[in-house]
Scaffold this active site. Structure first.
Site, PDB file in Angstrom:
ATOM      1  N   HIS A  83       0.817  -1.214   0.000  1.00 56.31           N
ATOM      2  CA  HIS A  83       0.000   0.000   0.000  1.00 56.31           C
ATOM      3  C   HIS A  83       0.854   1.269   0.000  1.00 56.31           C
ATOM      4  O   HIS A  83       0.349   2.343  -0.311  1.00 56.31           O
ATOM      5  CB  HIS A  83      -1.073  -0.011   1.102  1.00 56.31           C
ATOM      6  N   ASP A 219       1.165  -7.705   2.385  1.00 50.38           N
ATOM      7  CA  ASP A 219       1.256  -6.274   2.075  1.00 50.38           C
ATOM      8  C   ASP A 219       2.712  -5.823   1.924  1.00 50.38           C
ATOM      9  O   ASP A 219       3.238  -5.089   2.759  1.00 50.38           O
ATOM     10  CB  ASP A 219       0.543  -5.483   3.183  1.00 50.38           C
ATOM     11  N   SER A 640       3.926   2.188   8.572  1.00 43.84           N
ATOM     12  CA  SER A 640       3.722   1.194   7.528  1.00 43.84           C
ATOM     13  C   SER A 640       5.018   1.007   6.765  1.00 43.84           C
ATOM     14  O   SER A 640       5.668   1.972   6.387  1.00 43.84           O
ATOM     15  CB  SER A 640       2.631   1.638   6.572  1.00 43.84           C
TER      16      SER A 640
HETATM   17  N1  ARG Z   1      -4.995   0.645   7.676  1.00 48.53           N
HETATM   18  C1  ARG Z   1      -3.680   0.646   7.120  1.00 48.53           C
HETATM   19  C2  ARG Z   1      -3.061   2.059   7.191  1.00 48.53           C
HETATM   20  O1  ARG Z   1      -3.599   2.926   7.814  1.00 48.53           O
HETATM   21  C3  ARG Z   1      -3.639   0.101   5.731  1.00 48.53           C
HETATM   22  C4  ARG Z   1      -4.312   0.942   4.708  1.00 48.53           C
HETATM   23  C5  ARG Z   1      -4.209   0.405   3.309  1.00 48.53           C
HETATM   24  N2  ARG Z   1      -5.159  -0.636   3.052  1.00 48.53           N
HETATM   25  C6  ARG Z   1      -6.478  -0.431   2.719  1.00 48.53           C
HETATM   26  N3  ARG Z   1      -7.263  -1.470   2.573  1.00 48.53           N
HETATM   27  N4  ARG Z   1      -6.976   0.749   2.501  1.00 48.53           N
HETATM   28  O2  ARG Z   1      -2.412   2.597   6.353  1.00 48.53           O
HETATM   29  N1  ASP Z   2      -1.462   1.458   7.958  1.00 46.07           N
HETATM   30  C1  ASP Z   2      -0.723   2.521   8.599  1.00 46.07           C
HETATM   31  C2  ASP Z   2       0.307   3.161   7.676  1.00 46.07           C
HETATM   32  O1  ASP Z   2       0.134   3.177   6.471  1.00 46.07           O
HETATM   33  C3  ASP Z   2      -0.090   2.030   9.854  1.00 46.07           C
HETATM   34  C4  ASP Z   2      -0.993   2.216  11.031  1.00 46.07           C
HETATM   35  O2  ASP Z   2      -1.726   3.224  11.054  1.00 46.07           O
HETATM   36  O3  ASP Z   2      -0.944   1.380  11.932  1.00 46.07           O
HETATM   37  O4  ASP Z   2       1.247   3.782   8.095  1.00 46.07           O
END
Ligand code: ARG
Ligand code: ASP
Length: 709
Positions: A83, A219, A640
């Site tokens: 991502h 990921d 991330s």
């Molecule tokens: N929750 C994670 C973060 O805040 C992953 C986000 C990317 N994945 C998604 N399905 N949108 O970045």
């Molecule tokens: N998914 C988040 C990021 O892209 C990580 C988190 O918020 O735990 O940095």
């Protein structure tokens, strides 16, 4: 801040389950070093950060400003999340070769793909410059004037910092302005895409599984840093060569079991762990709910269109994911704050604090000042939340108007830059309208404008919104304006400077947008900033007071995008009564979730075959293939892509998310239920080797067996 350091050093630290904190890598000696050893680590503070010898920090790379990445070979091979590489992977994709859908693997080094504008930054050195920044600032100055002087001092410190020509410097405030650190950095500008699994692995589970455990997502993606022939940063050039790092992380084949030590090293973006109860209360009850409601309404509409129309599905996939990501996070955050009684706990703590400082004239009134200031800011903070979610983020045509507004402003300031600015704006609109559908947007407009009118504080609404009728407004914006298509926008922007200004200002859609943007810059923002500045000034004193008043407590500086170390253990958790979540997930779970043809839960044929044949090579364990695991590391957005490092400095995983029940960790880290989610390094190796057959990448890594010493 010397004081903080000394206090921390002399704390007799007891081992407990209590962890959390995002620590500054150059200040680990003492308390953190000891705690890490107690948790099972074999790393010294110098193994992690050392300016005279290579250390772990030389492998940690800020990835394109937002994410973290790490070097995993002596040829600058860079590992980060799928991502985090998503935009780059998408930009190289077309209908003929869709790397999002099919994955991408550079067969040879020459096939690695350059990415315009992408940067990767290494930290060379961190110096404490608090003295230089805070000296000679009279305490009688207003908060605003103090900030001005601090800025001047920062510029001075940066100018005289020792560094090489190709390096940069930055000064960052820690502990709300009680400590200042100088960072000397090196930014590489030739970063090439090396490999990425298909979305059905790299984004498996998509929004449904996002922020959730159990999780089964691969990921990750791979890039490479290129340097000039002197191993220094250089913009893209065919002749550039793979960067030779001072340090790279060996990859462990031994995996993890519950209670293993884990260290996460990266660039967390922002936390607010030391807010007063009144601020958390406001966030939970007045700020988060409208933001959640607005996004929920917008997402419902977009989702409906995406299900019915394939073109819209592609156009809105990435935007939908972005909006849904924080929508879901805020819901989890509010539930967690509620369930953990965060406000009541903070209040109890504050009562204790108040008792201790009641005779200290500098500190005795802090909490009542907070109460007053948060009451003062409430109305405008809510208006600001509505404005930014509705006008700026979710009604796309109004976002287009915001850009036009900024263009017009710039034109008035720098008329000679007209041609340049127009070209830039048109370029940005090309990208914008490629993924724009006016029918979708109009439905969103009608829903959200009504919400705005009904619920946003009336004293900050403009007259068109307050007195107008939503249907009439949408007719005006979508039928009687040129803003809803690229062609329309192009005709508006044709002609001389004077003509353009005249034309855009007679467009009714723009006039409405401009009214809303003006309202923000003239009313909402100045009022918000005025009070917020005072809140920050009180917060700075409060932070200092906390450290002095509770010498046995541990205080780490809130995340601010600078390099931090966080550590903990591999550990499951109880999400609710009678339920326990195991800390490791396996490929079995991928197959349990498999829905043929589904856009979130499809599984590639090849992966199914490998699963059916249990063809896991050296990466599986006891006939099973580990996929993800969770731990007690305190992380946030920006972490991330951070490496998860074992007790001996080897890579065991890749951080990418947090669990639903613990997303409140940005305000209230609770070791009972806050967990970060990581991809198991063995799953990454398995996908590269067995799934993609990219042996050349495996060969350049250093695979190790730390547990079989
Ligand atoms: N929750 C994670 C973060 O805040 C992953 C986000 C990317 N994945 C998604 N399905 N949108 O970045
Ligand atoms: N998914 C988040 C990021 O892209 C990580 C988190 O918020 O735990 O940095």
């Amino acid at each position: 801040m010397k004081l903080i350091k000394i206090l921390l050093l002399f704390v007799v630290f007891q081992i407990s389950a209590q962890q959390g904190g995002m620590w500054i890598p150059s200040l680990l000696e003492g308390m953190n070093e000891q705690e890490m050893l107690n948790l099972g680590s074999n790393l010294s503070a110098n193994d992690i950060y050392d300016i005279n010898n290579s250390s772990l920090k030389d492998a940690i790379v800020h990835f394109n400003g937002g994410c973290t990445s790490e070097i995993i070979s002596d040829s600058g091979l860079l590992l980060t999340n799928h991502h985090c590489g998503y935009g780059a992977i998408q930009s190289h994709s077309s209908v003929e070769h869709d790397y999002l859908q099919d994955g991408f693997w550079a067969q040879q080094i020459n096939d690695e793909l350059p990415n315009k504008g992408m940067v990767a930054t290494l930290i060379i050195r961190i110096d404490d410059v608090t003295q230089e920044i805070l000296q000679n600032i009279p305490s009688s100055l207003s908060p605003k004037d103090k900030l001005k002087m601090i800025d001047q001092n920062m510029a001075k410190v940066k100018a005289k910092a020792e560094k090489d020509d190709w390096q940069e410097t930055r000064v960052k405030s820690m502990y709300d302005g009680n400590q200042y650190l100088l960072f000397v950095t090196e930014t590489f500008k030739d970063i090439r895409l090396v490999g990425a699994p298909p979305t059905s692995i790299g984004k498996f589970g998509s929004d449904t599984d996002n922020w959730m455990w159990p999780r089964h997502t691969g990921d990750f993606s791979l890039f490479r840093i290129y340097a000039d022939k002197n191993n220094r940063p250089a913009t893209y050039n065919e002749a550039n060569v793979p960067y030779q790092p001072k340090h790279f992380l060996p990859v462990s084949l031994d995996g993890v079991t519950e209670n293993d030590f884990t260290l996460v090293f990266g660039f967390p973006g922002r936390t607010s762990e030391y807010l007063p109860a009144v601020a958390i209360d406001q966030l939970m009850h007045n700020i988060n709910p409208p933001k959640i409601e607005i996004r929920e309404e917008a997402l419902k509409i977009v989702d409906q269109y995406m299900r019915e129309d394939d073109k819209i599905k592609i156009q809105y996939a990435s935007k939908y994911a972005r909006i849904a990501n924080y929508w879901k996070k805020w819901i989890g955050e509010n539930q967690g704050l509620e369930k953990s009684n965060a406000v009541a706990k903070k209040k109890a703590f504050e009562a204790q604090f108040q008792e201790k400082v009641k005779d200290n004239k500098d500190y005795a009134n802090l909490l009542s000042e907070f109460d007053k200031l948060y009451a003062d800011i409430d109305n405008v903070a809510v208006a600001r939340a509505y404005w930014s979610e509705i006008v700026y983020r979710n009604i796309e045509i109004l976002n287009a108007a915001v850009r036009l507004f900024q263009f017009e402003r710039q034109l008035i300031k720098n008329p000679e830059k007209f041609e340049e600015a127009r070209k830039k704006l048109l370029d940005s609109y090309k990208g914008f309208y490629k993924n724009y559908n006016a029918d979708v947007d109009r439905d969103v407009f009608e829903k959200l404008m009504q919400l705005y009118k009904d619920k946003s504080p009336a004293n900050y609404l403009t007259s068109s919104v307050k007195d107008g009728n939503v249907k009439d407004l949408s007719k005006m914006v979508y039928e009687e304006s040129k803003l809803s298509s690229l062609e329309g926008m192009e005709t508006l922007l044709q002609g001389s400077k004077e003509e353009v200004i005249q034309k855009i200002n007679s467009d009714k859609g723009y006039a409405f947008g401009k009214e809303l943007v003006d309202n923000y810059y003239e009313q909402i923002n100045p009022k918000f900033n005025e009070i917020n500045l005072q809140i920050n000034a009180v917060q700075k004193i409060y932070m200092k007071a906390l450290v002095e008043t509770f010498p046995d407590e541990r205080f780490f500086p809130d995340a601010n995008g600078t390099l931090r170390v966080t550590y903990g253990k591999v550990k499951g958790y109880n999400p609710r009564d009678a339920v326990y979540y195991e800390p490791v997930s396996y490929l079995e779970g991928v197959m349990e979730k498999y829905k043929p043809g589904d856009y979130e839960f499809d599984v590639p044929k090849k992966l199914q075959e490998l699963y059916n044949n249990k063809d896991y090579g050296v990466y599986g364990i006891d006939g099973k293939m580990p996929v993800n695991f969770i731990g007690t590391n305190h992380t946030t957005g920006g972490n991330s892509g951070s490496p998860v490092i074992d007790a001996d400095g080897n890579l065991i995983g890749l951080n990418f998310d947090r669990v639903w029940e613990g997303t409140m960790s940005d305000y209230n880290y609770d070791p009972e239920i806050c967990r970060n989610i990581m991809v198991d390094a063995r799953y990454i190796l398995f996908i590269i080797d067995k799934f993609a057959g990219s042996q050349r990448l495996i060969d350049e890594m250093k695979l190790v067996h730390p547990k079989k010493k």
